[in-house]
Write a protein that holds these residues in place. Structure first.
Motif, PDB file in Angstrom:
ATOM      1  N   LYS A  94      48.905  37.562  39.892  1.00 54.27           N
ATOM      2  CA  LYS A  94      48.381  37.659  41.262  1.00 54.27           C
ATOM      3  C   LYS A  94      47.255  36.650  41.477  1.00 54.27           C
ATOM      4  N   LEU A  95      46.287  36.645  40.547  1.00 53.07           N
ATOM      5  CA  LEU A  95      45.153  35.732  40.696  1.00 53.07           C
ATOM      6  C   LEU A  95      45.625  34.286  40.714  1.00 53.07           C
ATOM      7  N   ALA A  96      46.543  33.949  39.808  1.00 52.99           N
ATOM      8  CA  ALA A  96      46.974  32.559  39.712  1.00 52.99           C
ATOM      9  C   ALA A  96      47.683  32.119  40.983  1.00 52.99           C
ATOM     10  N   LEU A 160      38.577  40.032  44.475  1.00 48.94           N
ATOM     11  CA  LEU A 160      38.126  39.040  45.448  1.00 48.94           C
ATOM     12  C   LEU A 160      37.143  38.062  44.795  1.00 48.94           C
ATOM     13  N   ALA A 161      36.199  38.600  44.029  1.00 45.90           N
ATOM     14  CA  ALA A 161      35.234  37.724  43.363  1.00 45.90           C
ATOM     15  C   ALA A 161      35.937  36.803  42.370  1.00 45.90           C
ATOM     16  N   GLN A 162      36.886  37.366  41.640  1.00 44.43           N
ATOM     17  CA  GLN A 162      37.611  36.532  40.693  1.00 44.43           C
ATOM     18  C   GLN A 162      38.321  35.387  41.410  1.00 44.43           C
ATOM     19  N   LEU A 163      38.915  35.700  42.572  1.00 40.11           N
ATOM     20  CA  LEU A 163      39.592  34.661  43.338  1.00 40.11           C
ATOM     21  C   LEU A 163      38.607  33.591  43.786  1.00 40.11           C
ATOM     22  N   VAL A 164      37.462  34.033  44.292  1.00 41.65           N
ATOM     23  CA  VAL A 164      36.451  33.073  44.737  1.00 41.65           C
ATOM     24  C   VAL A 164      36.117  32.103  43.614  1.00 41.65           C
ATOM     25  N   GLY A 165      35.878  32.640  42.429  1.00 40.64           N
ATOM     26  CA  GLY A 165      35.527  31.793  41.301  1.00 40.64           C
ATOM     27  C   GLY A 165      36.657  30.871  40.886  1.00 40.64           C
ATOM     28  N   LEU A 166      37.873  31.411  40.845  1.00 40.51           N
ATOM     29  CA  LEU A 166      38.995  30.592  40.402  1.00 40.51           C
ATOM     30  C   LEU A 166      39.278  29.467  41.374  1.00 40.51           C
ATOM     31  N   ALA A 234      37.035  34.962  35.110  1.00 40.32           N
ATOM     32  CA  ALA A 234      37.723  36.233  35.351  1.00 40.32           C
ATOM     33  C   ALA A 234      36.988  37.377  34.655  1.00 40.32           C
ATOM     34  N   TYR A 235      36.512  37.133  33.457  1.00 42.27           N
ATOM     35  CA  TYR A 235      35.826  38.176  32.705  1.00 42.27           C
ATOM     36  C   TYR A 235      34.518  38.576  33.375  1.00 42.27           C
TER      37      TYR A 235
END
Lengths: 298, 443, 315
Positions: A94-96, A160-166, A234-235
């Motif tokens: 999903k994130l990717a 959402l935060a993980q997406l922002v960072g990625l 992600a972590y």
């Protein structure tokens, strides 16, 4: 004597001892050894991980027989039966994918812009993009972590935060790839369109973007692959088990007692990524061949 | 449409959260917060002292305990009764379970048997999602993040209970949902000193902290030594010695070695001495700090490990079938006359941020059922629970615990002779954490 | 051309402006730029606010102070002094990091250069295959590869089995017990693809005719290499150092997985561990700031030299 050899004939080589050392063939053999050695060094651990994902027992270092236990058999620890493992796979995918969907258009637009924009500010924007590319990921992860836990609390840790960072991480790849492609394509096509009376928007839509097709696709594949395996961001930005990715799972398992299940989900991800890359390479090659250009991604 | 159990008004915590979201430069934030009442959250310079509250006086968080932080610190001789706050009330009795809900559980790795969880999911038609945290600090950080919607936590150490309750993170227990506590558990856990009347906590696991070793590599008779802790300073194998990776267990090891049992009241000199002692072990053996003894020792990555008794039992799970593990030994130094040892328990905590309070109560009660607790202990966690039915005879007799590892079984008497790690005053806690940070950094 | 390059450039600009409305191309860069400003640049202000901020009472979590006039220096002072004094908390980690990264990057260059050279000039018809094989690490999970190394290096792993079985060692060697060697090799293993990539890109661009010219002028292959190839790959080497070496400063997990003792700690571990304790989060933030400040000069140098090389039509 040299006259008899004729103009253009290569001078005869003398194969003395020292000359043999300096022999380009010897050099090539050395390079072949290095290359094969490097491939083995890089890929043997991967082979080990894949093989051990089929281990009968719980050990990741002692072979105890072949079995599909960690994929389907084990009632608690196999991919088929463990919600944690499935969730990790799902979250990674999903994130990717969402990262690629967001980062590629932003990056492509940026690249097109920088390509045409010569005035004030282009250097600054470009610099910002490159800076984000070379900054160590930990700095980005920690600053975003502090951002979402203390300033933008409505985002908070989580998907959402993980997406922002990625997306921050992934932005630079489409920029670099598409920009290089634009440079190698040159201005002739756009100028031709301009001469024929097309507006900038039309040129963009009808000429530039279609020509960038393979590069856009390739950069999407790369952003996807990079985000799939991302760990640090992600972590740091994850909330709970629902936001755990495959990399995080393997890291956690490696630190608290790994089982071959970790090898198993790693292998599944590896298979997915490899297929994706192969498909990309094939598609890009085919589209380049159609255009009659030399096969290169960029 | 609000659930009857939801808090009807904006709590103190919500206000602060939203104020932070506004990101407004609040130059007088400390003034505003102080005015907001309770002085619950005030800006204090890093490493500064926490405001001391009156001992046994009128403290908004609870009565009893000793001074040293904004909230009462529980001691065996000074038990604490926590105050149930008006913005965090007990849920009503007799409510139906939430339907189609997800219970979000926070726990340690390998700390809840999947079979028990799956059975609970089936019986109650719900989903249970388990998030693991590797250490107590990481687990606390997850609940503290302010975003958390965790419903229940299994395994909070007693020394973290006070601050969590004071911070409003814990939901008070409605004992009507938890009949198993009175039915199955040891008397001393019905109303423990750290939570009189069990208003906020339920007991989970017990353990003692001892010495775990491979007797085929470490030949010393540790159980027979006058001071079993000596093995770490005299004869610990190089590169194969591991110690626990938290400030409390690590530094108290050194204090116990020196015969000092008053670990919750250590002055600066004692702490510095303990730190130097541990540094000596690290220097001599290149020791690592971790708590994965359950794989390291059977595999031979470590030959000597400071361990929790539950991890020793857990080691069996990782062995190939039929392996009797006669090469593994465990001893609790508290069983030697005159030598202090650590014995402790952790708690099941219902979390106030959770969205499924009734199911959380039910899950806690389910895990505390005698049969489920037995399954949990013997097939998965290896950590014993203080159930009246778990006697050493039963456990050794049923071959749950092999004879040569019987030191892992914790009895009610052990709690009388052992010493617990309790919540420290703010400045002392900071000092312990700093000492541990120095040990981690090799300084 | 009449009037020289300047005039031509002015004509180009005029053409372009006539073609597109003002701000047209800038607008395309806006989304990405705004995104970076909000989610890359602004977070550093939050880091500052926390470093120079306070602490809440009960849980002793960090409390950011948004008003710079209220900022308090103790945490930054603590961090700086612990970085610079020999008995400081972060001193050893700092020194380790510099040493390990320098050695690892050097090794990456030694290994990566021949590999990149091979791919660029010697792979021939196998080039596509080797491209995929060499760059496979980019899409194979780093964690999976590290887990594999842990499995191989354990006492009962295959590396020890081979070494003891063949008699080279009498008993298994504790590779994972805090050895700097294991850690450095882990770093090299993880980051060498980042060295190969820019080197390959640069070496690929060197035209074969230049090398032939060198040889025709009487140079031996070695001389051609040192006099023609190496200088032209300078930009690639610089890029490699930056892209390969800089990320190592943020790597804490390799140490945690391969060499988890205090003797091998790196500065990223200090940052990571600080974040675990609420009272130490501000220290972690301070360390991030220091790290950023220290890494800005090499990053700037690299960016400047890339620009210069691009202007000269090289990179």
């Amino acid at each position: 004597m040299s006259a008899e050899l004729g103009i253009g004939a290569p001078p005869p080589r003398r194969m003395g001892f020292l000359a043999r050392l300096a022999n380009p063939w010897a050099q090539t053999r050395f390079l072949w050894v290095v290359a094969i050695g490097y491939v083995l060094w890089t890929l043997i651990p991967v082979v080990e991980a894949v093989v051990f994902s089929f281990n009968q027992g719980r050990s990741v270092s002692q072979w105890q027989g072949f079995s599909l236990r960690w994929y389907t058999g084990d009632p608690d620890g196999s991919v088929l039966h463990s919600p944690a493992l499935q969730q990790a796979i799902f979250q990674s995918l999903k994130l990717a994918s969402i990262t690629a969907i967001i980062a590629v258009p932003l990056g492509v637009a940026f690249a097109i812009s920088i390509h045409h924009w010569r005035g004030f500010g282009s250097g600054g924007a470009n610099f910002l993009m490159l800076f984000s590319f070379v900054t160590p990921e930990l700095i980005l992860a920690v600053s975003l972590f502090l951002l979402v836990t203390h300033a933008f609390r409505f985002i908070g840790q989580g998907t959402l935060a993980q997406l922002v960072g990625l997306v921050v991480l992934g932005l630079a790849y489409p920029v670099v790839i598409v920009r290089a492609r634009l440079v190698s394509l040159g201005r002739s096509y756009e100028e031709a369109a301009m001469d024929l009376g097309a507006s900038p928007v039309r040129t963009l839509g009808r000429v530039t973007i279609p020509m960038l097709g393979p590069s856009i696709f390739a950069s999407a594949a790369i952003v996807f692959a990079i985000s799939l395996d991302d760990f640090v961001v992600a972590y740091q930005l994850s909330k709970d088990a629902s936001t755990q990715t495959v990399s995080m799972y393997i890291y956690g398992a490696a630190r608290t007692g790994p089982t071959p299940a970790a090898d198993a989900i790693g292998t599944l991800m590896l298979t997915a990524s490899t297929l994706l890359i192969l498909v990309t390479v094939v598609l890009v090659r085919r589209s380049n061949r159609k255009r009659g250009e030399s096969s290169s991604l960029v | 449409m609000s659930h009857p159990n939801e808090r009807p008004h904006l709590s103190r915590r919500d206000f602060l959260r939203r104020a932070a979201v506004a990101g407004v430069a609040l130059p007088g934030m400390s003034a505003i917060l102080a005015a907001c009442g309770g002085g619950a959250q005030s800006t204090v310079n890093t490493g500064g002292t926490g405001g001391a509250s009156g001992s046994g006086g009128v403290n908004p968080y609870g009565t009893g305990g000793i001074a040293g932080a904004d909230y009462p610190l529980a001691r065996i001789e000074a038990p604490v009764t926590w105050t149930i706050q008006s913005d965090n009330p007990v849920i009503d009795s007799g409510l139906p379970a939430e339907t189609g809900a997800t219970v979000r559980v926070l726990t340690w790795p390998y700390y809840l048997a999947p079979s028990v969880i799956k059975a609970f999911e089936r019986e109650n038609n719900c989903k249970v999602e388990i998030t693991e945290g590797a250490d107590m600090d990481k687990l606390l950080a997850k609940i503290n993040s302010g975003q958390s919607e965790f419903d229940i936590m299994f395994g909070m150490n007693v020394w973290a209970v006070g601050r969590s309750i004071a911070a409003g993170l814990i939901r008070p227990v409605n004992m009507d949902y938890i009949p198993n506590l009175a039915a199955n558990y040891w008397d001393q856990f019905q109303s423990p000193f750290y939570d009189v009347e069990s208003r906020f906590t339920l007991p989970y696991s017990l353990w003692n902290t001892g010495i775990f070793w491979r007797n085929d590599h470490v030949k010393a008779d540790i159980a027979g030594m006058a001071n079993p802790y000596d093995i770490f300073w005299n004869g610990a194998p190089k590169d194969k010695t591991h110690l626990l990776n938290n400030a409390q267990d690590l530094l108290s090891l050194a204090m116990f070695w020196r015969g000092n049992s008053d670990i919750n009241n250590a002055d600066a000199a004692t702490l510095a001495q303990a730190k130097d002692d541990i540094a000596q072990v690290v220097q001599a053996t290149n020791a690592q700090f971790d708590h994965i003894d359950y794989t390291d020792v059977p595999k031979g990555q470590a030959y000597l490990h400071q361990s929790w008794s539950g991890n020793v039992s857990d080691a069996f799970v990782f062995l190939p079938k039929g392996d009797q593990a006669l090469n593994l030994s465990y001893y609790w130094p508290g069983h030697t006359a005159g030598v202090p040892g650590n014995v402790d328990n952790d708690c099941i905590m219902l979390l106030s941020g959770g969205k499924a309070p009734v199911l959380s109560h039910m899950l806690a009660n389910y895990v505390m059922d005698a049969k489920n607790a037995y399954t949990n202990y013997t097939t998965w966690t290896g950590f014993q629970m203080p159930l009246k039915t778990f006697t050493p005879d039963l456990l050794v007799g049923n071959a749950v615990v092999p004879e040569h590892l019987s030191s892992t079984v914790v009895t009610e008497d052990d709690f009388k002779t052992g010493f617990r790690e309790l919540e420290l005053p703010t400045d002392q806690d900071a000092a312990w954490q700093s000492a541990y940070a120095q040990l981690e950094a090799g300084v | 051309m009449p009037g020289g390059r300047r005039a031509q450039r002015r004509a180009d600009l005029a053409d372009r402006r006539a073609w597109s409305p003002r701000g047209f191309w800038q607008a395309f860069a806006a989304p990405a730029t705004i995104y970076l400003l909000v989610f890359f640049v602004f977070p550093f202000y939050v880091v500052l606010a926390i470093t120079f901020g306070g602490v809440t009472a009960i849980l002793r979590e960090p409390m950011p102070l948004w008003n710079p006039l209220q900022w308090r220096p103790p945490v930054m002072a603590f961090t700086l002094s612990n970085l610079t004094h020999t008995d400081g908390l972060y001193y050893a980690a700092f020194i380790h990091t510099i040493v390990f990264v320098a050695i690892a990057t050097g090794l990456c260059l030694l290994i990566g250069y021949p590999v990149a050279y091979f791919l660029a000039r010697r792979a021939g018809r196998f080039r596509g295959l080797f491209l995929i094989l060499f760059f496979a690490p980019f899409w194979i999970s780093y964690m999976l590869r590290m887990l594999a190394w842990i499995s191989l290096l354990e006492d009962d792993g295959y590396i020890n089995k081979i070494l003891t079985g063949s008699g080279i060692l009498s008993k298994p060697f504790p590779w994972l017990s805090g050895r700097s060697f294991t850690l450095v090799m882990g770093l090299v293993y993880g980051y060498v693809p980042y060295m190969i990539l820019p080197l390959f890109a640069t070496l690929d661009r060197i035209h074969a005719s230049q090398l032939e010219a060198g040889r025709d002028l009487g140079g031996s292959p070695a001389r051609t290499f040192f006099r023609v190839t190496l200088p032209q790959s300078r930009q690639g080497i610089l890029a490699g150092f930056v892209i390969c070496g800089l990320p190592m400063f943020g790597d804490y997990f390799t140490q945690q997985l391969l060499a988890n003792t205090s003797g091998t700690r790196m500065i990223a571990n200090s940052v990571f561990d600080s974040l675990a304790q609420p009272i130490f989060v501000a220290r972690g933030a301070a360390l991030i700031l220091v790290l950023l400040v220290l890494l800005i000069p090499p990053i700037l140098y690299y960016l400047r030299s890339t620009n210069r090389a691009a202007a000269q039509g090289l990179a």
